[in-house]
Design an enzyme around this catalytic site. Structure first.
Site, PDB file in Angstrom:
ATOM      1  N   GLY A  87       1.580 -46.897  12.006  1.00 24.68           N
ATOM      2  CA  GLY A  87       1.876 -47.455  10.694  1.00 24.68           C
ATOM      3  C   GLY A  87       1.763 -48.961  10.624  1.00 24.68           C
ATOM      4  N   LYS A 108      -0.666 -55.024  17.129  1.00 29.10           N
ATOM      5  CA  LYS A 108       0.566 -54.442  16.593  1.00 29.10           C
ATOM      6  C   LYS A 108       1.199 -55.442  15.633  1.00 29.10           C
ATOM      7  CE  LYS A 108       4.898 -52.297  18.113  1.00 29.10           C
ATOM      8  NZ  LYS A 108       5.719 -51.946  19.297  1.00 29.10           N
ATOM      9  N   GLY A 121       3.843 -52.681   7.472  1.00 24.32           N
ATOM     10  CA  GLY A 121       2.790 -52.830   8.465  1.00 24.32           C
ATOM     11  C   GLY A 121       2.853 -54.119   9.258  1.00 24.32           C
ATOM     12  N   ARG A 171      -1.498 -55.600  22.437  1.00 27.30           N
ATOM     13  CA  ARG A 171      -0.978 -54.767  23.525  1.00 27.30           C
ATOM     14  C   ARG A 171      -2.134 -54.173  24.328  1.00 27.30           C
ATOM     15  NH1 ARG A 171       3.616 -50.670  22.071  1.00 27.30           N
ATOM     16  NH2 ARG A 171       2.030 -49.617  20.832  1.00 27.30           N
ATOM     17  N   ASP A 266       6.983 -39.591  20.144  1.00 25.11           N
ATOM     18  CA  ASP A 266       5.877 -40.451  19.729  1.00 25.11           C
ATOM     19  C   ASP A 266       5.862 -41.761  20.509  1.00 25.11           C
ATOM     20  OD1 ASP A 266       8.267 -40.619  17.891  1.00 25.11           O
ATOM     21  OD2 ASP A 266       7.287 -42.474  17.312  1.00 25.11           O
TER      22      ASP A 266
END
Length: 529
Positions: A87, A108, A121, A171, A266
Site C-alpha cells: 500500500g 517504501k 502511501g 529497502r 504478511d
C-alpha cells in the site's frame, strides 16, 4: 545499476504496475556505502547525491526499472485479510550482488497503490530512519535481515496526527515473497498462480530442492538425472526449509533481545529475513512478556511468544500448500484409490512437519542459549541451567544484554566474578561446575560467549533520541529553506559506527551501553502508517 524483473514474469495477477509519486524536494539524508559497494553501484553514481535523491525518492527511475506493487493477503493479529498488498511500496526490480545473489530493490513510503486502502502511501521520516538503523544493527549482530540502501527526505509534510516530515526508504531484501503471498492465491483457489509462485520461490530461495544431484548424493551417478523429486516431495521439502529459516531467524531475535512487534503473516518473509520494522523494539530488562507495540494490545507478539507465533505462521503457509497437495493427489490418484484416502495422507504429511516445529525450535532455542553460556553442545542437564538463569533474570528484573555481557567478562575478570557469585549464588557455581564437567576452560567459554553476547545493542531510548534530533533538524531545514542534511547523516553514522561493531569495544561504545532509567516502563512503538 543493472535491474532485473523476474517477478513480473509470473503474471499480472501478482502485482499492480504503478509508478512512485513525485515529491517536491528530495534530499539524500542517508546512504549505505557498504551495501552499495556490495551491489556494485559505481563510485561515480555514489558521489552524485542529487541523482541518488531522485532515484531514492522515486522522482526518477533508473534504466531497466519496472515499478510494481505486490499483491498479498495476511493474517493480522490472527484475523485474515484477503486483500492487503503493497500500500506504500514500489518494487523497482532486482540487482545481483557481488556473490551473484538476486536482491530486491524496493522503495517504501513512495505513494499510493491500488492496495493502499485508506492510507496515504507515505512514510514519515522517523519510521524510515528507524528501519535503516535497526536493520543495520541487526545485520551487524548477525541476524538475518533486509537492509536499507538510502533514506531520502521528500520535502513534504505528512499527517500522522501531527505534521511530520516525509521520507522514502530504499529497502534491499532477498525477496519480498511472504506467507501472505501464498495466502493471496490460496484464498482465491487460484491453483495455477499458487503453483507458479511455489516454483518461483523454490528456484529463487531453495534451488537445492530441484537439484537432483544434491537430493540424490548417494545415488548411482548414472541414475541421478532421472531422479527428480515429485511435486509432493517438492512441496513438503519447501515447507520444511521455510520452517527451518523461521526457526533460525526467531532464535537469533531472541539471542539479542529483539521484539518484532507485528509478526503478521504478511510480514513473514519466506527467505527467513527480518522485514518490516514499524513497531519493533529491543528488550532491556528481561521479561518474557515484554511487548512495546502500541497495536499489540494483548501481547500476542511479546518477546517470549515469538517462537510459538512462528509455528502459527508456518501453519498458515502449510494451509496454502495443502491446497496444492490436494490438487496433486487428485491428479495422481490411482483409479482404485479414493481421493479422500490420498487427501488424508497428504494432510498427515503436512501435519507431521508442522508438529516437528516444536522440537526443532526447542533444540535451536537451547543450543542458542547454551552458546551464550559458553557451552557448544547442549545436553538435557544444561536446559535446567538455562531455565534457572532466565528465571533469575525475570525475578530480579535484570538487564538482558548487560547480564550476559557481565557473565562473559566474569570469566577473565575476578572483580566481576565475585560480584556475580554474590548476585547469582548457587546458580553461578553450578555454571562453573558444568563448564568443568565438560572440560571447557574459561578462555574457551569466553571466546564462544563473546560471539553470542553483544556489548551493545540499539537501545530504545537511544533510537528515540536520535529520531527526535533528526526530525527536528529536517523540520528546521524545511521551515528555513536551508540544507543542513549532512548533520543528519553525521548523527546517525556516529551511532551506527558503534552499533555496527556490537562485539568489539570502541572508544564510544560506553555511551550507548547504559539502560534507560525507567527501564522502558512506559515505552511504546508505533506502526508508522
Amino acid at each position: 545499476m543493472k535491474f532485473y524483473n523476474s517477478y513480473i514474469e509470473l503474471g499480472a495477477q501478482f502485482f499492480q504496475r504503478v509508478s512512485p509519486d513525485k515529491v517536491p524536494n528530495p534530499q539524500l539524508l542517508l546512504w549505505n556505502n557498504v551495501l552499495a559497494d556490495d551491489l556494485s553501484i559505481t563510485p561515480a553514481l555514489q558521489n552524485d547525491h542529487e541523482l541518488l535523491a531522485k532515484y531514492g525518492s522515486g522522482n526518477e527511475l533508473p534504466n531497466g526499472v519496472n515499478s510494481i506493487a505486490l499483491a498479498y493477503s495476511g493474517h493480522q493479529f490472527g484475523h485474515f485479510n484477503p486483500n492487503l498488498g503493497d500500500g506504500r511500496a514500489h518494487l523497482l526490480g532486482e540487482m545481483l550482488d557481488k556473490k551473484g545473489i538476486r536482491r530486491d530493490i524496493q522503495l517504501k513510503g513512495s505513494g499510493q497503490t491500488v492496495f493502499s486502502r485508506r492510507g496515504d502511501g507515505k512514510c514519515a521520516l522517523a519510521p524510515a530512519l528507524r528501519e535503516y538503523m535497526m536493520s543495520e544493527a541487526l545485520y551487524a549482530l548477525g541476524v538475518p535481515t533486509s537492509r536499507c540502501l538510502s533514506v531520502v527526505g521528500t520535502g513534504e509534510l505528512i499527517n500522522r496526527g501531527l505534521a511530520k516530515p516525509g521520507a522514502v526508504v530504499t529497502r534491499v531484501a532477498a525477496s519480498h515473497i511472504r506467507v501472505g503471498s501464498f495466502q493471496y492465491f490460496a484464498a482465491r483457489g487460484d491453483i495455477d498462480s499458487l503453483t507458479a509462485l511455489l516454483d518461483y520461490t523454490i528456484e529463487r530461495h531453495f534451488p537445492e530442492i530441484d537439484d537432483s544431484s544434491l537430493n540424490n548424493a548417494d545415488a548411482d551417478s548414472t541414475k541421478i538425472s532421472n531422479q527428480k523429486p515429485s511435486q509432493e516431495q517438492r512441496i513438503l521439502q519447501f515447507l520444511e526449509k521455510a520452517i527451518d529459516k523461521q526457526i533460525t531467524l526467531i532464535t537469533q531475535w531472541l539471542r539479542i533481545g529483539f521484539i518484532h512487534g507485528v509478526m503478521n503473516t504478511d510480514n513473514t518473509a519466506i527467505s527467513g529475513e527480518t522485514i518490516d520494522f514499524g513497531p519493533c523494539a529491543m528488550m532491556g530488562t528481561y521479561d518474557n512478556k515484554a511487548s512495546f507495540s502500541s497495536i499489540d494490545e494483548y501481547g500476542r507478539y511479546a518477546f517470549g511468544n515469538q517462537g510459538k507465533i512462528g509455528q502459527w505462521n508456518m501453519a498458515k503457509l502449510a494451509d496454502c500448500l495443502l491446497v496444492l497437495l490436494n490438487d496433486t493427489a487428485e491428479k495422481d490418484a490411482d483409479n482404485n484409490i479414493e481421493d479422500e484416502v490420498n487427501q488424508e495422507k497428504t494432510l498427515e504429511s503436512i501435519e507431521a512437519i508442522i508438529q516437528q516445529y516444536t522440537s526443532k525450535f526447542d533444540q535451536a532455542y537451547y543450543a542458542m542459549y547454551a552458546k551464550k553460556l559458553g557451552i557448544s553442545d547442549i545436553g538435557e542437564n544444561h536446559i535446567t541451567l538455562i531455565n534457572d538463569l532466565l528465571s533469575l533474570m525475570q525475578t530480579q528484573k535484570l538487564d538482558y544484554t548487560q547480564t550476559f555481557d557481565s557473565l562473559t567478562k566474569s570469566l577473565s575478570d575476578s572483580v566481576k566474578e565475585k560480584a556475580l557469585v554474590a548476585e547469582f549464588g548457587r546458580w553461578y557455581k553450578t555454571w562453573m561446575d558444568t563448564l568443568n564437567q565438560l572440560s571447557i576452560t574459561k578462555p574457551e567459554a569466553e571466546a564462544l560467549m563473546s560471539k553470542s553476547n553483544p556489548l551493545v545493542i540499539p537501545r530504545n531510548h537511544h533510537i528515540e533520541e536520535l529520531l527526535d534530533r533528526c526530525e527536528l533538524i529536517v523540520t528546521d531545514n524545511m521551515n528555513s529553506n536551508t540544507s543542513n542534511n549532512p548533520i543528519v547523516s553525521d548523527i546517525v553514522n556516529d551511532f551506527l559506527q558503534v552499533i555496527c561493531s556490537p562485539y568489539k569495544e570502541l572508544t564510544n561504545t560506553k555511551y550507548y551501553q547504559e539502560a534507560p532509567q525507567d527501564k522502558d516502563q512506559y515505552y511504546q512503538t508505533f506502526c508508522g502508517t
